[in-house]
Scaffold this motif. Structure first.
Motif, PDB file in Angstrom:
ATOM      1  N   ASN A  67      68.708   3.310  17.777  1.00 36.25           N
ATOM      2  CA  ASN A  67      69.233   5.070  17.215  1.00 36.25           C
ATOM      3  C   ASN A  67      69.336   5.126  16.161  1.00 36.25           C
ATOM      4  O   ASN A  67      70.143   5.941  14.964  1.00 36.25           O
ATOM      5  CB  ASN A  67      71.494   4.737  17.723  1.00 36.25           C
ATOM      6  CG  ASN A  67      70.978   6.861  18.270  1.00 36.25           C
ATOM      7  OD1 ASN A  67      70.525   7.034  18.717  1.00 36.25           O
ATOM      8  ND2 ASN A  67      72.560   6.744  18.209  1.00 36.25           N
ATOM      9  N   SER A  70      64.719   9.447  16.461  1.00 41.24           N
ATOM     10  CA  SER A  70      64.881   9.891  17.454  1.00 41.24           C
ATOM     11  C   SER A  70      63.212   9.707  18.227  1.00 41.24           C
ATOM     12  O   SER A  70      63.027   9.086  17.946  1.00 41.24           O
ATOM     13  CB  SER A  70      64.947  11.438  17.785  1.00 41.24           C
ATOM     14  OG  SER A  70      63.619  11.983  17.269  1.00 41.24           O
ATOM     15  N   HIS A 100      63.906  16.921  13.301  1.00 42.22           N
ATOM     16  CA  HIS A 100      64.241  16.305  15.186  1.00 42.22           C
ATOM     17  C   HIS A 100      63.457  14.859  15.021  1.00 42.22           C
ATOM     18  O   HIS A 100      64.403  14.401  15.784  1.00 42.22           O
ATOM     19  CB  HIS A 100      62.751  16.978  15.733  1.00 42.22           C
ATOM     20  CG  HIS A 100      63.423  18.064  15.672  1.00 42.22           C
ATOM     21  ND1 HIS A 100      62.253  19.494  16.138  1.00 42.22           N
ATOM     22  CD2 HIS A 100      64.186  19.385  15.481  1.00 42.22           C
ATOM     23  CE1 HIS A 100      62.845  20.807  16.096  1.00 42.22           C
ATOM     24  NE2 HIS A 100      63.658  20.281  15.786  1.00 42.22           N
ATOM     25  N   PRO A 103      68.347  11.521  15.742  1.00 42.19           N
ATOM     26  CA  PRO A 103      69.213  11.044  16.916  1.00 42.19           C
ATOM     27  C   PRO A 103      69.632  12.206  17.540  1.00 42.19           C
ATOM     28  O   PRO A 103      69.856  13.161  18.332  1.00 42.19           O
ATOM     29  CB  PRO A 103      69.387  10.041  16.953  1.00 42.19           C
ATOM     30  CG  PRO A 103      69.129   9.687  15.948  1.00 42.19           C
ATOM     31  CD  PRO A 103      68.508   9.840  14.639  1.00 42.19           C
ATOM     32  N   LYS A 104      71.268  12.821  16.326  1.00 41.68           N
ATOM     33  CA  LYS A 104      71.736  13.814  16.622  1.00 41.68           C
ATOM     34  C   LYS A 104      71.238  15.311  17.155  1.00 41.68           C
ATOM     35  O   LYS A 104      71.535  16.000  17.640  1.00 41.68           O
ATOM     36  CB  LYS A 104      72.725  13.597  15.701  1.00 41.68           C
ATOM     37  CG  LYS A 104      73.695  12.867  15.769  1.00 41.68           C
ATOM     38  CD  LYS A 104      74.742  13.053  14.826  1.00 41.68           C
ATOM     39  CE  LYS A 104      75.729  12.252  14.508  1.00 41.68           C
ATOM     40  NZ  LYS A 104      77.594  11.553  14.326  1.00 41.68           N
ATOM     41  N   PHE A 106      68.237  15.723  17.517  1.00 40.82           N
ATOM     42  CA  PHE A 106      67.395  15.468  18.763  1.00 40.82           C
ATOM     43  C   PHE A 106      67.818  15.920  20.063  1.00 40.82           C
ATOM     44  O   PHE A 106      67.570  16.622  21.031  1.00 40.82           O
ATOM     45  CB  PHE A 106      66.569  14.321  19.183  1.00 40.82           C
ATOM     46  CG  PHE A 106      65.860  14.079  20.539  1.00 40.82           C
ATOM     47  CD1 PHE A 106      64.529  14.187  20.454  1.00 40.82           C
ATOM     48  CD2 PHE A 106      66.228  12.837  21.060  1.00 40.82           C
ATOM     49  CE1 PHE A 106      63.872  13.941  21.658  1.00 40.82           C
ATOM     50  CE2 PHE A 106      65.655  12.850  22.850  1.00 40.82           C
ATOM     51  CZ  PHE A 106      64.398  13.424  22.776  1.00 40.82           C
ATOM     52  N   ALA A 107      68.877  15.462  20.381  1.00 43.34           N
ATOM     53  CA  ALA A 107      70.139  15.442  21.400  1.00 43.34           C
ATOM     54  C   ALA A 107      70.474  16.817  21.551  1.00 43.34           C
ATOM     55  O   ALA A 107      70.910  17.551  23.065  1.00 43.34           O
ATOM     56  CB  ALA A 107      71.516  14.779  20.996  1.00 43.34           C
ATOM     57  N   GLY A 108      70.514  17.977  20.348  1.00 43.07           N
ATOM     58  CA  GLY A 108      70.791  19.257  20.771  1.00 43.07           C
ATOM     59  C   GLY A 108      69.639  19.780  20.976  1.00 43.07           C
ATOM     60  O   GLY A 108      69.819  21.347  20.648  1.00 43.07           O
ATOM     61  N   LYS A 129      63.149  12.688  26.715  1.00 45.08           N
ATOM     62  CA  LYS A 129      64.886  12.855  27.118  1.00 45.08           C
ATOM     63  C   LYS A 129      65.267  11.224  27.150  1.00 45.08           C
ATOM     64  O   LYS A 129      66.171  11.294  26.390  1.00 45.08           O
ATOM     65  CB  LYS A 129      65.503  14.044  28.025  1.00 45.08           C
ATOM     66  CG  LYS A 129      65.438  15.366  27.871  1.00 45.08           C
ATOM     67  CD  LYS A 129      66.318  16.069  28.595  1.00 45.08           C
ATOM     68  CE  LYS A 129      66.294  17.297  27.774  1.00 45.08           C
ATOM     69  NZ  LYS A 129      67.267  18.337  28.859  1.00 45.08           N
ATOM     70  N   ASN A 130      64.976  10.947  28.130  1.00 45.07           N
ATOM     71  CA  ASN A 130      65.045   9.593  28.623  1.00 45.07           C
ATOM     72  C   ASN A 130      64.140   8.167  28.596  1.00 45.07           C
ATOM     73  O   ASN A 130      64.546   6.933  29.030  1.00 45.07           O
ATOM     74  CB  ASN A 130      64.973   9.740  30.358  1.00 45.07           C
ATOM     75  CG  ASN A 130      66.112  10.970  30.637  1.00 45.07           C
ATOM     76  OD1 ASN A 130      67.252  11.142  30.116  1.00 45.07           O
ATOM     77  ND2 ASN A 130      65.307  11.270  31.441  1.00 45.07           N
ATOM     78  N   LYS A 132      63.329   4.940  27.316  1.00 45.18           N
ATOM     79  CA  LYS A 132      65.063   3.998  26.808  1.00 45.18           C
ATOM     80  C   LYS A 132      63.495   2.607  26.307  1.00 45.18           C
ATOM     81  O   LYS A 132      62.805   2.680  27.259  1.00 45.18           O
ATOM     82  CB  LYS A 132      65.105   3.389  27.958  1.00 45.18           C
ATOM     83  CG  LYS A 132      66.697   4.364  28.577  1.00 45.18           C
ATOM     84  CD  LYS A 132      67.528   4.718  27.396  1.00 45.18           C
ATOM     85  CE  LYS A 132      68.448   5.599  27.900  1.00 45.18           C
ATOM     86  NZ  LYS A 132      69.237   7.102  27.195  1.00 45.18           N
TER      87      LYS A 132
END
Length: 134
Positions: A67, A70, A100, A103-104, A106-108, A129-130, A132
């Protein structure tokens, strides 16, 4: 280089029974084309480059896993882009693309912005978005 001096070293293409088209001079000194299976210095440089790219991808994947960055950073490396190239693809300033990577931030991001990135990486918004790491 003369046609008969075109290198035929074992290279990246020789494993696939392919040859590279190169320019050479014939016996009269005129330019012509010749086929080469490889040239050792070129093979070494290409192998080093591919190894470096693979290492950068692995580092980016680990950073996403921790984390620290992103998924944009990871997919940028996989797509063999740098920030300048990616910024031009998505039509944004480089500082904005770098932002971007957080991570924070990117989440928005909106789906409109994520769509630009996804299209640049030739993936879906959901994959972006997902993402992993395993």
């Amino acid at each position: 280089m003369k046609q008969e001096e075109v290198p035929q070293d074992k290279g990246n293409l020789s494993n696939k029974n392919m040859k590279e088209l190169v320019y050479a001079t014939d016996e009269k000194g005129n330019y012509t084309t010749a086929l080469s299976t490889g040239w050792e210095p070129k093979t070494i440089a290409l192998t080093n480059s591919i190894d470096e790219i693979s290492e950068r991808i692995a580092i980016a994947k680990e950073q996403v896993k921790n984390n620290e960055v992103s998924p944009i950073c990871y997919f940028m490396e996989v797509s063999r882009m740098d920030i300048g190239v990616l910024a031009s693809y998505v039509g944004m300033w480089q500082w904005r693309v770098k932002r971007h990577f957080k991570p924070k931030v990117f989440a928005g991001l909106s789906d409109t912005i994520l769509k630009k990135y996804a299209e640049s990486f030739n993936i879906s918004i959901e994959e972006l978005k997902n993402f992993k790491t395993k």
